[in-house]
Structure formats: C-alpha cells, structure tokens
Design a protein around this motif. Sequence first.
Motif, PDB file in Angstrom:
ATOM      1  N   ARG A   1      -4.324   5.448   3.898  1.00  0.00           N
ATOM      2  CA  ARG A   1      -3.619   4.353   3.234  1.00  0.00           C
ATOM      3  C   ARG A   1      -4.474   3.795   2.100  1.00  0.00           C
ATOM      4  NH1 ARG A   1      -3.326  -0.407   7.007  1.00  0.00           N
ATOM      5  NH2 ARG A   1      -5.221  -1.022   5.929  1.00  0.00           N
TER       6      ARG A   1
ATOM      7  N   ASN B   1       0.822  -1.192   0.000  1.00  0.00           N
ATOM      8  CA  ASN B   1       0.000   0.000   0.000  1.00  0.00           C
ATOM      9  C   ASN B   1       0.863   1.252   0.000  1.00  0.00           C
ATOM     10  OD1 ASN B   1       0.405   0.693   3.039  1.00  0.00           O
ATOM     11  ND2 ASN B   1      -0.410  -1.396   3.079  1.00  0.00           N
TER      12      ASN B   1
ATOM     13  N   TYR C   1       0.838   5.252   1.484  1.00  0.00           N
ATOM     14  CA  TYR C   1       0.193   5.975   2.581  1.00  0.00           C
ATOM     15  C   TYR C   1       0.827   7.348   2.745  1.00  0.00           C
ATOM     16  CZ  TYR C   1       4.279   4.862   5.469  1.00  0.00           C
ATOM     17  OH  TYR C   1       5.549   4.756   5.969  1.00  0.00           O
TER      18      TYR C   1
ATOM     19  N   GLY D   1      -4.428   0.513  -0.740  1.00  0.00           N
ATOM     20  CA  GLY D   1      -3.786  -0.723  -1.169  1.00  0.00           C
ATOM     21  C   GLY D   1      -4.309  -1.902  -0.377  1.00  0.00           C
TER      22      GLY D   1
END
Length: 281
Positions: free
Chosen positions: A28, A16, A18, A30
């Motif tokens: 965030r 992810n 963020y 993902g």
Amino acid sequence: ASGDATDNTLFVRHANAYVGTDQLGILRIGTGLGAQTLFEVGLMDDFDIGGWNQLDGATNVPANLSPVWPFADDGAEYMAGRIMYVSPVIDGFDFGIAFAPNNSTPFNGSGCSAAYGGVGCATQSSSTLAGDFGRYRNELGVALRYRNTIGPVGVALSGIYTTSGQVNDAAAASQPFKGLNIGDIGASVQFNRQVEIGGNVMWGAFNGSWGLQPVGGATAIAWVAGAKYTMLQVPMTLGAYYFDYENQGQAGLPTQRREQGLDIGAVYGLGPGVSLVAEYL
C-alpha cells in the motif's frame, strides 16, 4: 486557517493505492495506518466512546487536566504518507513493515521555496525554524502479530518496533531532539467471546502524543491494562481500563511528566444503528 488550506480543497485522512492477493499480502502507498497503529493489541479502549483516547484535549475537558493518551491509535501515526507491506496470515501469524519519509501527508511540501524553513516545507531534512525540529523523518516500523482461537479461548499477541530520524537544526552543531525509538508489546485473552482481559506496554525514546524526545530527556514508558464483559443476549458491553504514562514533558525541566487515566463505561444496543453509552473518566 492553516498552510494546508492554501494547498487543498479537501482534507484527506486515508487515501492510498494498493495491490495484493490473499496469498501474497498487500502493498500500500499513501496515507493510512502505520505498523504501530495497525498491529498493536491489548489497548482495551474499544468500548463506550474510547475514553481518554477520544477525550484527550477535547473542549469539555480542560487541556491542562487531560492526560495524554500515548498510544498510536489516537491518530498520531496514520496521517503520514508511507509505503507499507502487510503479509497474509499464516498459522495465526502475520507481519508488517512500513516506511514514511516524513510525518506529513503526500500532498504537502509544494511550498518549499527555501533551503531551510518556510511554510509547507515538510520534506526538508534541515531547518532553521524551531517548530520543525520536533518532526520525525524516515520512520520505519516493523511488527509481528499472532491471533488464534483454541476452543473457547481467543489469544492475540503483538510485538512492534519503530525508529526514525529527525529534522536537523541547520544552525547548530548539536540537535535538540532524538528520533523515535519505540518498543511495544501487547496481549489480550478472550473467553467464550464474552470476557476479555488485556494490556499493552510501550517504552523508549518518545514524548507526549507520538512526539520526539528532547536530547537529555527521560526515557518514556506507558502501559495500559483493562477488561471487558459482553452480554450477548442483552446486548451490552461493560468495560474498564487504566493507563499510566511517564515521559519527559517540557525539555529542560528536572522532573518528568506523569499522567494517569481511568475509564469505566457501558454500551447498550438499543436497536439498529442506535446505541446508548455511559462513561466515567
């Protein structure tokens, strides 16, 4: 061999991007933990190797004898691609909100060549394939947590609500599954960083391991309670928990599935990076 094998050369569980600060929190996007997984407390399964959380469906336990661990830390929630905000901690309180458009990773969906059905069509809202009807869509989770230490006593409380839609049956007027509709309350209390007791209860429209409840099926309820004792001078941790889970099981059956599990274990720190584990289930 699976559909994913033709799309990717690397299987990613947590990936992810963020942005955030200590004052504003974190945003965030993902794959990764959702609100249920990140915030729930009182599961008491973080000693030995995790008990039924880890052995559920393992090859050394026959599948028809292994009770289903229903709580989200089994990994059933974190694979979906989602956007999530986690607040900073203010006076012991923090909260989170997460949204996932479907239960697939961000890398799936490239194989959607048909309006309904087809391998890899994880992003569709309707399907003619029976295997798609049990997938959730538009999952929304909100959570509030409190953690603090008062003298020798540590306290943690959590309240979580999760809801979702589902993939529709494009060929029928009625739908075979309901969307997720889950309430969760957990608590744990620790004394002198050595003795901890806790529990968690989860109820609502869900089935099996983070699955959808069949229409007309029984409302699910699951609870767990346990205790741990850590001997800091040894160092060694002893722990035990018991859980009980009643859910619909197979759709259409007049009775419900009842699953129970007990885990008793010990962990001894033998040296840097080495632990000895004893466990009975």
